[in-house]
Design a protein around this motif. Sequence first.
Motif, PDB file in Angstrom:
ATOM      1  N   ALA A 191       0.852  -1.199   0.000  1.00 39.44           N
ATOM      2  CA  ALA A 191       0.000   0.000   0.000  1.00 39.44           C
ATOM      3  C   ALA A 191       0.886   1.246   0.000  1.00 39.44           C
ATOM      4  O   ALA A 191       1.430   1.647   1.026  1.00 39.44           O
ATOM      5  CB  ALA A 191      -0.923   0.004   1.217  1.00 39.44           C
ATOM      6  N   LYS A 243       0.449   4.299  -0.087  1.00 30.07           N
ATOM      7  CA  LYS A 243       0.148   5.485   0.715  1.00 30.07           C
ATOM      8  C   LYS A 243       0.874   5.487   2.060  1.00 30.07           C
ATOM      9  O   LYS A 243       1.062   6.533   2.656  1.00 30.07           O
ATOM     10  CB  LYS A 243      -1.361   5.654   0.903  1.00 30.07           C
ATOM     11  CG  LYS A 243      -2.028   4.722   1.898  1.00 30.07           C
ATOM     12  CD  LYS A 243      -3.510   5.126   2.003  1.00 30.07           C
ATOM     13  CE  LYS A 243      -4.233   4.429   3.129  1.00 30.07           C
ATOM     14  NZ  LYS A 243      -4.553   3.018   2.798  1.00 30.07           N
ATOM     15  N   ASP A 289      -0.570  -1.357  -4.172  1.00 32.64           N
ATOM     16  CA  ASP A 289      -1.956  -0.933  -3.982  1.00 32.64           C
ATOM     17  C   ASP A 289      -1.917   0.585  -3.974  1.00 32.64           C
ATOM     18  O   ASP A 289      -1.275   1.180  -3.119  1.00 32.64           O
ATOM     19  CB  ASP A 289      -2.459  -1.487  -2.635  1.00 32.64           C
ATOM     20  CG  ASP A 289      -3.704  -0.776  -2.134  1.00 32.64           C
ATOM     21  OD1 ASP A 289      -4.569  -0.437  -2.962  1.00 32.64           O
ATOM     22  OD2 ASP A 289      -3.816  -0.564  -0.913  1.00 32.64           O
ATOM     23  N   VAL A 305      -3.868   4.512  -4.402  1.00 37.40           N
ATOM     24  CA  VAL A 305      -5.136   5.215  -4.188  1.00 37.40           C
ATOM     25  C   VAL A 305      -5.184   6.548  -4.938  1.00 37.40           C
ATOM     26  O   VAL A 305      -6.050   7.369  -4.672  1.00 37.40           O
ATOM     27  CB  VAL A 305      -5.436   5.437  -2.684  1.00 37.40           C
ATOM     28  CG1 VAL A 305      -5.673   4.097  -1.986  1.00 37.40           C
ATOM     29  CG2 VAL A 305      -4.314   6.194  -1.992  1.00 37.40           C
ATOM     30  N   ALA A 326      -7.405   1.532  -5.781  1.00 34.94           N
ATOM     31  CA  ALA A 326      -8.587   1.693  -4.923  1.00 34.94           C
ATOM     32  C   ALA A 326      -8.862   3.173  -4.700  1.00 34.94           C
ATOM     33  O   ALA A 326      -8.130   4.031  -5.179  1.00 34.94           O
ATOM     34  CB  ALA A 326      -8.356   0.998  -3.582  1.00 34.94           C
ATOM     35  N   ARG A 378     -15.190  -3.672  -4.211  1.00 39.38           N
ATOM     36  CA  ARG A 378     -14.859  -3.519  -2.792  1.00 39.38           C
ATOM     37  C   ARG A 378     -16.156  -3.553  -2.004  1.00 39.38           C
ATOM     38  O   ARG A 378     -17.000  -2.673  -2.129  1.00 39.38           O
ATOM     39  CB  ARG A 378     -14.146  -2.199  -2.527  1.00 39.38           C
ATOM     40  CG  ARG A 378     -13.901  -1.989  -1.044  1.00 39.38           C
ATOM     41  CD  ARG A 378     -13.033  -0.804  -0.755  1.00 39.38           C
ATOM     42  NE  ARG A 378     -12.820  -0.648   0.676  1.00 39.38           N
ATOM     43  CZ  ARG A 378     -11.996   0.240   1.204  1.00 39.38           C
ATOM     44  NH1 ARG A 378     -11.302   1.054   0.429  1.00 39.38           N
ATOM     45  NH2 ARG A 378     -11.856   0.327   2.503  1.00 39.38           N
ATOM     46  N   HIS A 429     -13.088  -7.560  -3.142  1.00 39.62           N
ATOM     47  CA  HIS A 429     -12.067  -6.861  -2.359  1.00 39.62           C
ATOM     48  C   HIS A 429     -12.706  -6.353  -1.068  1.00 39.62           C
ATOM     49  O   HIS A 429     -13.868  -5.954  -1.067  1.00 39.62           O
ATOM     50  CB  HIS A 429     -11.544  -5.677  -3.190  1.00 39.62           C
ATOM     51  CG  HIS A 429     -10.627  -4.750  -2.439  1.00 39.62           C
ATOM     52  ND1 HIS A 429     -10.949  -3.433  -2.189  1.00 39.62           N
ATOM     53  CD2 HIS A 429      -9.414  -4.951  -1.891  1.00 39.62           C
ATOM     54  CE1 HIS A 429      -9.947  -2.862  -1.523  1.00 39.62           C
ATOM     55  NE2 HIS A 429      -9.012  -3.750  -1.326  1.00 39.62           N
ATOM     56  N   HIS A 468     -11.345  -4.138   2.679  1.00 42.34           N
ATOM     57  CA  HIS A 468     -10.269  -3.592   3.527  1.00 42.34           C
ATOM     58  C   HIS A 468     -10.960  -2.994   4.727  1.00 42.34           C
ATOM     59  O   HIS A 468     -11.749  -2.066   4.581  1.00 42.34           O
ATOM     60  CB  HIS A 468      -9.454  -2.537   2.773  1.00 42.34           C
ATOM     61  CG  HIS A 468      -8.467  -1.825   3.657  1.00 42.34           C
ATOM     62  ND1 HIS A 468      -7.344  -2.461   4.145  1.00 42.34           N
ATOM     63  CD2 HIS A 468      -8.444  -0.570   4.165  1.00 42.34           C
ATOM     64  CE1 HIS A 468      -6.672  -1.595   4.920  1.00 42.34           C
ATOM     65  NE2 HIS A 468      -7.316  -0.463   4.932  1.00 42.34           N
ATOM     66  N   SER A 515      -7.004  -0.361   9.798  1.00 42.02           N
ATOM     67  CA  SER A 515      -5.551  -0.350   9.909  1.00 42.02           C
ATOM     68  C   SER A 515      -5.128  -0.538  11.355  1.00 42.02           C
ATOM     69  O   SER A 515      -5.923  -0.355  12.275  1.00 42.02           O
ATOM     70  CB  SER A 515      -5.056   0.997   9.385  1.00 42.02           C
ATOM     71  OG  SER A 515      -3.707   0.922   9.035  1.00 42.02           O
ATOM     72  N   GLN A 516      -3.851  -0.918  11.519  1.00 39.60           N
ATOM     73  CA  GLN A 516      -3.288  -1.146  12.863  1.00 39.60           C
ATOM     74  C   GLN A 516      -4.153  -2.153  13.631  1.00 39.60           C
ATOM     75  O   GLN A 516      -4.548  -1.940  14.777  1.00 39.60           O
ATOM     76  CB  GLN A 516      -3.111   0.191  13.610  1.00 39.60           C
ATOM     77  CG  GLN A 516      -2.430   0.124  14.985  1.00 39.60           C
ATOM     78  CD  GLN A 516      -1.107  -0.648  14.994  1.00 39.60           C
ATOM     79  OE1 GLN A 516      -0.497  -0.881  13.969  1.00 39.60           O
ATOM     80  NE2 GLN A 516      -0.649  -1.072  16.141  1.00 39.60           N
ATOM     81  N   GLY A 551      -5.532  -4.827   3.661  1.00 39.98           N
ATOM     82  CA  GLY A 551      -4.341  -4.793   4.529  1.00 39.98           C
ATOM     83  C   GLY A 551      -4.758  -4.660   5.975  1.00 39.98           C
ATOM     84  O   GLY A 551      -5.762  -5.224   6.389  1.00 39.98           O
ATOM     85  N   GLY A 552      -3.987  -3.916   6.729  1.00 40.88           N
ATOM     86  CA  GLY A 552      -4.408  -3.581   8.081  1.00 40.88           C
ATOM     87  C   GLY A 552      -3.624  -4.230   9.192  1.00 40.88           C
ATOM     88  O   GLY A 552      -3.842  -3.907  10.366  1.00 40.88           O
ATOM     89  N   LEU A 553      -2.705  -5.151   8.855  1.00 41.89           N
ATOM     90  CA  LEU A 553      -1.955  -5.812   9.934  1.00 41.89           C
ATOM     91  C   LEU A 553      -1.175  -4.766  10.733  1.00 41.89           C
ATOM     92  O   LEU A 553      -0.457  -3.948  10.169  1.00 41.89           O
ATOM     93  CB  LEU A 553      -1.007  -6.862   9.338  1.00 41.89           C
ATOM     94  CG  LEU A 553      -0.107  -7.588  10.327  1.00 41.89           C
ATOM     95  CD1 LEU A 553      -0.927  -8.384  11.350  1.00 41.89           C
ATOM     96  CD2 LEU A 553       0.860  -8.507   9.602  1.00 41.89           C
ATOM     97  N   LEU A 609      -0.678  -4.909   2.106  1.00 39.13           N
ATOM     98  CA  LEU A 609      -0.049  -4.517   3.365  1.00 39.13           C
ATOM     99  C   LEU A 609       0.719  -3.215   3.206  1.00 39.13           C
ATOM    100  O   LEU A 609       1.489  -3.052   2.262  1.00 39.13           O
ATOM    101  CB  LEU A 609       0.894  -5.630   3.830  1.00 39.13           C
ATOM    102  CG  LEU A 609       0.198  -6.962   4.140  1.00 39.13           C
ATOM    103  CD1 LEU A 609       1.224  -8.047   4.412  1.00 39.13           C
ATOM    104  CD2 LEU A 609      -0.743  -6.802   5.327  1.00 39.13           C
ATOM    105  N   ARG A 626       1.439  -0.502   6.402  1.00 39.20           N
ATOM    106  CA  ARG A 626       2.127  -0.241   7.666  1.00 39.20           C
ATOM    107  C   ARG A 626       3.067  -1.364   8.098  1.00 39.20           C
ATOM    108  O   ARG A 626       4.208  -1.116   8.494  1.00 39.20           O
ATOM    109  CB  ARG A 626       1.063  -0.041   8.755  1.00 39.20           C
ATOM    110  CG  ARG A 626       1.625   0.316  10.120  1.00 39.20           C
ATOM    111  CD  ARG A 626       0.542   0.187  11.200  1.00 39.20           C
ATOM    112  NE  ARG A 626      -0.694   0.806  10.784  1.00 39.20           N
ATOM    113  CZ  ARG A 626      -1.043   2.061  11.051  1.00 39.20           C
ATOM    114  NH1 ARG A 626      -0.241   2.828  11.758  1.00 39.20           N
ATOM    115  NH2 ARG A 626      -2.188   2.556  10.620  1.00 39.20           N
ATOM    116  N   TYR A 649       2.896   6.194   7.274  1.00 37.24           N
ATOM    117  CA  TYR A 649       2.046   7.364   7.518  1.00 37.24           C
ATOM    118  C   TYR A 649       2.818   8.438   8.284  1.00 37.24           C
ATOM    119  O   TYR A 649       2.287   9.116   9.154  1.00 37.24           O
ATOM    120  CB  TYR A 649       0.751   6.948   8.237  1.00 37.24           C
ATOM    121  CG  TYR A 649       0.060   5.803   7.513  1.00 37.24           C
ATOM    122  CD1 TYR A 649      -0.562   6.026   6.285  1.00 37.24           C
ATOM    123  CD2 TYR A 649       0.104   4.499   8.006  1.00 37.24           C
ATOM    124  CE1 TYR A 649      -1.145   4.979   5.579  1.00 37.24           C
ATOM    125  CE2 TYR A 649      -0.476   3.448   7.306  1.00 37.24           C
ATOM    126  CZ  TYR A 649      -1.097   3.696   6.100  1.00 37.24           C
ATOM    127  OH  TYR A 649      -1.663   2.660   5.401  1.00 37.24           O
TER     128      TYR A 649
END
Length: 390
Positions: free
Chosen positions: A48, A50, A69, A71, A92, A139, A187, A189, A192-193, A228-230, A268, A270, A365
């Motif tokens: 990702a 971003k 990925d 945006v 996305a 999505r 899809h 999502h 995050s975190q 993502g988000g792990l 993924l 972060r 981020y």
Amino acid sequence: MITGSFPIEALSAYETPFYYYDMSVLRSTLREVTSQMQIFDNAVVHYAVKACAAPEILREIAKAGLGADCVSGGEIEAAIAAGIPASRIVFAGVAKTDKEIRYALQQGIFCFNVESQAEVEVIDQLAAEAGVVASVCLRINPEVDAHTHAKITTGMAENKFGIRMQDLEEAVRDCTRRQHIRFLGLHCHIGSQITDIQVFTVLAERLNTLVARVEALGVPVEHINVGGGLGILYEHPNHFPIPDFQSYFATFARSLQRRVGQTVHFELGRSIVAQCGNLMTRCLYVKQGTQKRFAIVDAGMTDLIRPALYGAFHRVENLSCPDAPEQVYDIVGPICESSDVFVEGYSIAQVHRGDLLVMRSAGAYGEVMASRYNLRRLPGHITSDDILTA
Ligand SMILES: *Cc1c(COP(=O)(O)O)cnc(C)c1O
């Protein structure tokens, strides 16, 4: 692996604040991702962009063979410039402009992760104009609670992201009727975190149901993208610099009911870049208040906005005097906003004017969200490779 070791002398030559990326941490992380994802015969990890778009970072990720990925059109450009093939790029975002869609079609990206039926219609028209067929995943908002910070939850009902579950059949049928749209799959999502791995089991089970509903329409689902988000351990960058990718991939391998030939995609951000990044700053002033002691540093929320934006925690270390006795400080920045606070009531080796401090786990981020508010210069970055070759 040893982390938390900083080439202080070399780093001291640069004007603070700036970001320092430790490429050995990034490389170890990427090795772990590419090794643990082998539990699937057919998986693609899309980084990702971003989270961090520093060219050196993107090039390393490209070298590891990951996709991207994106945006925005700008992120697609950056990914391609870094060597990530368009055929491994997903796009996305709830507000793709016509210009961005045309650009993505022209580059031949792998797939649009479409967030509304209105968007499908626009992509269909623009693909027709370009004389191509656009591949899309829908999505879907799976209404899975990510148990994370409210400002970074995306999978709950009445969120601006994604298509409602009750609209799934209609959206799939709409795609299959369109001449310039090819439906690839689904899809999601959800945020995050995410540190509760159980959340991903719930997501996988929800996806199983959604896939079955699409198949019931007689439409195959060739691709499943779980987003993502792990999360990472912000408290422990030294002891746990690499997230538990083994459990992460194993959770999906166990819970997703996969079909023959189906590809599973991950996005993924972060978890790949957070721990390799550090914000380097110097203490300008130590100020004694009535009840508090302030360490005023030259980095501010313009360089690292996560504490001000999400109440996020970053570990701070004093590199100049690591062994001094600890004292308690509020560590604050120079910006004219009361929210320009990194951490309050924080115990750290005694800080003096001029000391070099590091804010850890700032690779995701961080730099990418920097602004020029107060007309500050952007922090910029150096990498451990720059220091080795200097
Ligand atoms: C932000 C984002 C990601 C990456 O999230 P991380 O928490 O950084 O892993 C993945 N997919 C989409 C659609 C996103 O918006």
